[in-house]
Write a protein that holds these residues in place. Structure first.
Motif, PDB file in Angstrom:
ATOM      1  N   TYR A   1       0.838  -1.201   0.000  1.00 47.38           N
ATOM      2  CA  TYR A   1       0.000   0.000   0.000  1.00 47.38           C
ATOM      3  C   TYR A   1       0.879   1.259   0.000  1.00 47.38           C
ATOM      4  CZ  TYR A   1      -4.415  -2.487   1.137  1.00 47.38           C
ATOM      5  OH  TYR A   1      -5.535  -3.268   1.134  1.00 47.38           O
TER       6      TYR A   1
ATOM      7  N   ILE B   1      -3.543   0.239   8.439  1.00 41.72           N
ATOM      8  CA  ILE B   1      -4.626  -0.482   7.759  1.00 41.72           C
ATOM      9  C   ILE B   1      -5.656  -0.954   8.773  1.00 41.72           C
ATOM     10  CG2 ILE B   1      -3.293  -1.341   5.791  1.00 41.72           C
ATOM     11  CD1 ILE B   1      -3.104  -4.074   7.280  1.00 41.72           C
TER      12      ILE B   1
ATOM     13  N   THR C   1      -8.314  -6.222   4.305  1.00 44.25           N
ATOM     14  CA  THR C   1      -7.519  -5.058   4.702  1.00 44.25           C
ATOM     15  C   THR C   1      -7.929  -3.841   3.888  1.00 44.25           C
ATOM     16  OG1 THR C   1      -5.717  -5.486   3.139  1.00 44.25           O
ATOM     17  CG2 THR C   1      -5.518  -6.472   5.342  1.00 44.25           C
TER      18      THR C   1
ATOM     19  N   PRO D   1      -6.611   0.401   3.515  1.00 42.37           N
ATOM     20  CA  PRO D   1      -5.666   1.419   3.973  1.00 42.37           C
ATOM     21  C   PRO D   1      -6.339   2.497   4.821  1.00 42.37           C
ATOM     22  CG  PRO D   1      -5.916   1.481   1.570  1.00 42.37           C
ATOM     23  CD  PRO D   1      -6.781   0.390   2.071  1.00 42.37           C
TER      24      PRO D   1
END
Length: 181
Positions: free
Chosen positions: A85, A159, A110, A112
């Motif tokens: 990410y 996250i 997940t 961000p």
């Protein structure tokens, strides 16, 4: 099929968790400013995510590479996701949530967490600019190994890491189908 169910459910859980924490954080700021907000995060953030974990039958946590609370340190799997990410954001991309198959029983959703609000910089920004000395002193007293300052607007902070049981997802799908009939 499980992946799309996990994506839908994970996104709903992450959104609800973010809203619950944000609402409580705003209330703490209104009651006593940034120092009160820091104290709130220090004491109340984990109990809120724990209660949401029970309500949603999931394991909800925030994970990061830039650790303040050691409980939020990324696992090896989370670390790899965070690094990906981070690379995407550094190259101007907007990373998307993802679902990873962990094993026979669980998937990991997940999403961000980027710094999108100036309020976040009161505790995570540059010390002496956004982070006032009094706030930084509180941070250092509670977290002497803190690595969570120096961020800028738009930075990746961490996250949402949400572990979902595959059988629960399938049960939700079946009950949803029955309710639509």
């Amino acid at each position: 099929q499980v992946e799309s169910l996990a994506m839908e459910r994970g996104n709903a859980i992450a959104t609800a968790s973010q809203k619950a924490l944000a609402a409580n954080l705003k209330g703490a700021i209104q009651r006593g400013g940034v120092q009160e907000a820091f104290k709130f995060c220090n004491v109340q953030a984990m109990p809120i995510t724990d209660s949401l974990s029970q309500a949603y039958d999931a394991t909800i946590r925030r994970a990061t590479l830039w650790v303040r609370n050691p409980a939020d340190e990324a696992t090896e799997t989370e670390r790899k996701i965070l690094e990906k990410y981070h690379e995407q954001m550094q190259s101007g991309e907007s990373p998307d949530p993802q679902v990873i198959n962990l094993d026979e029983e669980y998937v990991l959703y997940t999403k961000p967490i980027a710094i999108k609000n100036g309020l976040c910089l009161n505790c995570h920004g540059e010390v002496g600019k956004q982070v006032q000395q009094q706030t930084y002193q509180l941070i250092q007293e509670r977290y002497p190994e803190d690595e969570a300052t120096g961020h800028k607007m738009g930075d990746l902070r961490g996250i949402w890491s949400i572990r979902l049981n595959k059988s629960s997802l399938k049960k939700d799908e079946i009950s949803g189908m029955l309710m639509r009939k």
